[in-house]
Design an enzyme around this catalytic site. Sequence first.
Site, short mmCIF file in Angstrom:
data_model
loop_
_atom_site.label_atom_id
_atom_site.label_comp_id
_atom_site.label_asym_id
_atom_site.label_seq_id
_atom_site.Cartn_x
_atom_site.Cartn_y
_atom_site.Cartn_z
N LYS A 45 -2.37 -1.43 -3.67
CA LYS A 45 -3.22 -0.24 -3.61
C LYS A 45 -2.38 1.01 -3.64
CE LYS A 45 -6.47 1.81 -0.43
NZ LYS A 45 -7.10 1.72 0.85
N LYS B 165 0.85 -1.19 0.00
CA LYS B 165 0.00 0.00 0.00
C LYS B 165 0.89 1.23 0.00
CE LYS B 165 -3.68 2.37 2.42
NZ LYS B 165 -4.65 2.34 3.51
#
Length: 334
Positions: free
Chosen positions: A250, A198
């Site tokens: 992400k 992330k």
Amino acid sequence: MTPVIRPRRLRTSPAMRRLVAETILAPADLVLPMFVADGIDEPRPISSMPGVVQHTPDSLRAAADEAVRAGVGGLMLFGVPDPADKDATGSAADAPDGILNRGLRALRDDLGDSTVLMADTCLDEFTDHGHCGVLDDEGRVDNDATLERYVSMSLAQASAGAHLLGPSGMMDGQVAAIRAALDAENLTDTGILAYAAKYASAFYGPFREAVGSSLRGDRRTYQQDSANRIEALREVRLDLDEGADIVMVKPAMSYLDIVRDVAEIADVPVAAYQISGEYSMITAAAERGWIDRDAAITESLTAIKRAGAGIIVTYWATEVAQRLGCVSGAGLAR
Ligand code: PBG
């Protein structure tokens, strides 16, 4: 002047293109993120994400029902507490009657095992400083103290009915800590969808409004630097070793190379999150008539799947699942 090899032959008609398509989106690939807010009587629009709302418990249940009937693969729930309930440790996150846990319970009661119910396992919506963890005396995010909070939150979410927990705070050791705590409580069937790679991203902007974030500063001491690729593979390997059932990258669109790299090393399903800023950019450009909205949505999702993500978290999950469900051979004849 006359080529013998003609790749265009396979592009001559919609039916031919469908026959040879290497990547096909299916409703079950798509996961719908949803926001449920405390203390509102009507769904509250999120101005930077036109078409997305903070739900009341009732509207949440109706929207979840619609998504499941459209055939989406799962639902990912975020909680938006009453601002008065935010504090330094995010107490509302693991309170059994906190908004997120109430929302999970309502959805599990309604939907049982007919869908996969996922929970955001992170403190940022619940802390008054807006960070994903608790702070030490110097105001830095304290990794190990945060793990204790994640463990408590995980147990609350699992008992509220989440099938999958989504630790999204990028604390070191978060997957191992949560797995050990779940197993100690015999919650062996509750899985972990690890936000493995992330990145600290400017494209999360609209999400801050979506959850009424109190964040000052940024998350660069815990989320990854967009310059790095090898570091993402290390993060993924660690999460796999710690027991992640699914690994996620992400954001999605600016990190398709990472999605591809992760798909090559992971022996578990790979997910990617098409985040708020990706949604808002396409929505805004389409509102101005600059791009064809539906085509851009389909292209963006196809690209994420082509890169290697079998699971895509997207705010368009219901709409696209409905559209895919309506595609028939007859629709192609022209
Ligand atoms: C953290 C979290 C964030 C998002 C999902 N989980 C925000 C952040 O890391 O700053 C962003 C999702 C989006 O932008 O759509 N709990």
